[in-house]
Design a protein around this motif. Sequence first.
Motif, PDB file in Angstrom:
ATOM      1  N   ALA A   1       0.838  -1.295   0.075  1.00  0.00           N
ATOM      2  CA  ALA A   1      -0.094   0.020  -0.025  1.00  0.00           C
ATOM      3  C   ALA A   1       0.981   1.350  -0.122  1.00  0.00           C
ATOM      4  O   ALA A   1       0.625   2.319  -0.539  1.00  0.00           O
ATOM      5  CB  ALA A   1      -0.985   0.044   1.323  1.00  0.00           C
ATOM      6  N   SER A   2       2.165   1.162   0.945  1.00  0.00           N
ATOM      7  CA  SER A   2       2.798   2.539   0.801  1.00  0.00           C
ATOM      8  C   SER A   2       3.704   2.537  -0.142  1.00  0.00           C
ATOM      9  O   SER A   2       4.152   3.718  -0.635  1.00  0.00           O
ATOM     10  CB  SER A   2       3.515   2.584   2.356  1.00  0.00           C
ATOM     11  OG  SER A   2       4.400   1.334   2.246  1.00  0.00           O
ATOM     12  N   GLU A   3       4.260   1.585  -0.904  1.00  0.00           N
ATOM     13  CA  GLU A   3       5.081   1.637  -1.976  1.00  0.00           C
ATOM     14  C   GLU A   3       4.730   1.664  -3.398  1.00  0.00           C
ATOM     15  O   GLU A   3       5.260   1.898  -4.469  1.00  0.00           O
ATOM     16  CB  GLU A   3       6.270   0.387  -1.803  1.00  0.00           C
ATOM     17  CG  GLU A   3       6.993   0.746  -0.730  1.00  0.00           C
ATOM     18  CD  GLU A   3       7.727  -0.361  -0.346  1.00  0.00           C
ATOM     19  OE1 GLU A   3       8.130  -1.317  -1.174  1.00  0.00           O
ATOM     20  OE2 GLU A   3       8.286  -0.753   1.055  1.00  0.00           O
ATOM     21  N   HIS A   4       3.301   1.327  -3.629  1.00  0.00           N
ATOM     22  CA  HIS A   4       3.014   0.890  -4.975  1.00  0.00           C
ATOM     23  C   HIS A   4       1.736   1.801  -5.391  1.00  0.00           C
ATOM     24  O   HIS A   4       1.017   2.185  -4.596  1.00  0.00           O
ATOM     25  CB  HIS A   4       2.614  -0.219  -5.244  1.00  0.00           C
ATOM     26  CG  HIS A   4       3.970  -1.324  -5.311  1.00  0.00           C
ATOM     27  ND1 HIS A   4       4.304  -1.617  -6.404  1.00  0.00           N
ATOM     28  CD2 HIS A   4       4.339  -1.641  -4.190  1.00  0.00           C
ATOM     29  CE1 HIS A   4       5.215  -2.545  -6.058  1.00  0.00           C
ATOM     30  NE2 HIS A   4       5.533  -2.471  -4.673  1.00  0.00           N
ATOM     31  N   ASP A   5       1.567   2.328  -6.595  1.00  0.00           N
ATOM     32  CA  ASP A   5       0.328   2.863  -6.974  1.00  0.00           C
ATOM     33  C   ASP A   5      -0.818   2.142  -7.239  1.00  0.00           C
ATOM     34  O   ASP A   5      -1.649   2.569  -7.864  1.00  0.00           O
ATOM     35  CB  ASP A   5       0.767   4.018  -8.222  1.00  0.00           C
ATOM     36  CG  ASP A   5       1.298   3.288  -9.217  1.00  0.00           C
ATOM     37  OD1 ASP A   5       1.625   2.233  -9.181  1.00  0.00           O
ATOM     38  OD2 ASP A   5       1.600   4.097 -10.382  1.00  0.00           O
ATOM     39  N   LEU A   6      -0.652   1.000  -7.103  1.00  0.00           N
ATOM     40  CA  LEU A   6      -1.353   0.116  -7.073  1.00  0.00           C
ATOM     41  C   LEU A   6      -2.959   0.557  -6.358  1.00  0.00           C
ATOM     42  O   LEU A   6      -2.857   0.959  -5.533  1.00  0.00           O
ATOM     43  CB  LEU A   6      -1.410  -1.316  -6.571  1.00  0.00           C
ATOM     44  CG  LEU A   6      -2.060  -2.553  -6.799  1.00  0.00           C
ATOM     45  CD1 LEU A   6      -1.815  -3.047  -8.115  1.00  0.00           C
ATOM     46  CD2 LEU A   6      -1.264  -3.913  -5.895  1.00  0.00           C
TER      47      LEU A   6
END
Lengths: 230, 269
Positions: free
Chosen positions: B210-215
């Motif tokens: 959640a914090s590292e991807h723009d998924l």
Amino acid sequence: MMYGYAWDLTTPLTYAASILPILLIGLTVTLQAAAAGFALALVLGLVFALLRRSRIKAVALTTAFVVEFLRDTPLLVQLFFLYYVLPDYGITLPAFLTGVIALGLQYSAYTSEVYRGGIEAIPRGQWEAATALNMTRWQTYRDIVIPQMVPRIVPTMGNYLVAMLKETPVLSVVTVLEMLGLANMIGERTFEYLVPLSMVGIIFLLLTLICSAGIHRLEKVLPKAGIPLR
Amino acid sequence: MNKVLAQQPDAASAAAAPVIEFRNVTKRFGALTVLDDFNFAVAPGEKVTLIGPSGSGKSTVLRILMTLEPFQEGQLTLAGIPYHEPNGKGPFRASDRHLHQIRSHVGMVFQSFNLFPHMSVLRNVTEAPAAVLGLSRAEAECRAIDLLRMVGLADKKDHYPAQLSGGQQQRVAIARALAMRPRVLLFDEPTSALDPQLVGEVLGVIRNLASEHDLTMLLVTHEMRFAREVSDRVCFFDKGRIVEEGEPERIFTAPAEPRTREFLQSVLG
């Protein structure tokens, strides 16, 4: 004398020894018919099982009808039909091939039910995971469902193999010279049926035992979770 | 033709256009209405948590998005693609090809992991990229190893699912879903089937994602503290509708609706 082997009726033992080579020739025919018939039943049964699950209603219903028909009519009727009726419509098949097709067709009806049960036993989560990974229906069958189904169906398929093996003597009625047919002919010529028929019984018993042991072994060797096909 | 345009919007409208949009969607199981005139939109990259009592329709939202369940009325679009085709047939009112196109944007992590038990961990993660995306074995394995490293399980690549703990299985399942490079990843109660001591490792992986991807992430969970921590928005469901939604801080500290308050009191104690 048959296939160049003369019988020796001096004692039951010499009689048995002298006709053994003849019966073994019949045995190879029995084994070939059972192997080819079972291979056909395995392939055709899977095709039936998959067609029966088709999303096209007409295909599923037609397949269900065909399977039910094959299962609910006697093997002997199917055999006579293929052997005596088809030639009237220009299709004449050799006796051995007719026998293999009849065995394969009848048993494909049984194996298709085994496959169906095996497919239905795969948890729904497996299908859903495959859908979530965007796999097609065909890829899901090939890579997920069938590989997991195989170990589950081996015992039941083994029972049908043994059952089919024991039914091969039926082929003698359409002139296939398998083991029982030969034993019968020997009896007709020597007027001595006890020894040849007993031998056929014993050989079938041995065959069945070997088959069952082989299947048991296979059950143990196969990984329980399934075997990837590719 | 419209599809092509919808898939490649210009930069300005991309920021505004939701990646997921439910408009007046109604979903019934026989006589039971699970989603009732449901409206819901998710922006690209947004992390949204769905909370609420069981049977309130949260999981159904995910299952409809994953095309595991059809819906009867209303419109649903994903990356601009409508789920129903104008002359679509069958319960999904869409061709297999169309569903295939939709699914290529979505991935899902299940409550019961649903790993393939007859395949090694590596094979679980490479199977679909090779079979569906047409990656070579080498490419698929390269991608898989990276993802397994990310979930901390690269050393287990040759193990089989049955040899792993539930937490490890779920982390493999997350890697498996990510290997298809979805734009939207759905988590359906990803920790509900786990022993309490294994929940943390799975939540840790999701938190990093959640914090590292723009998924774009949609999460159905009963882990309230976690929901509060990772989500941009929390939606409280009851009886097939969103009763209240907003920033997690507000929902958890000052819920406006009495039903939300009741629910939070019952789960937080």
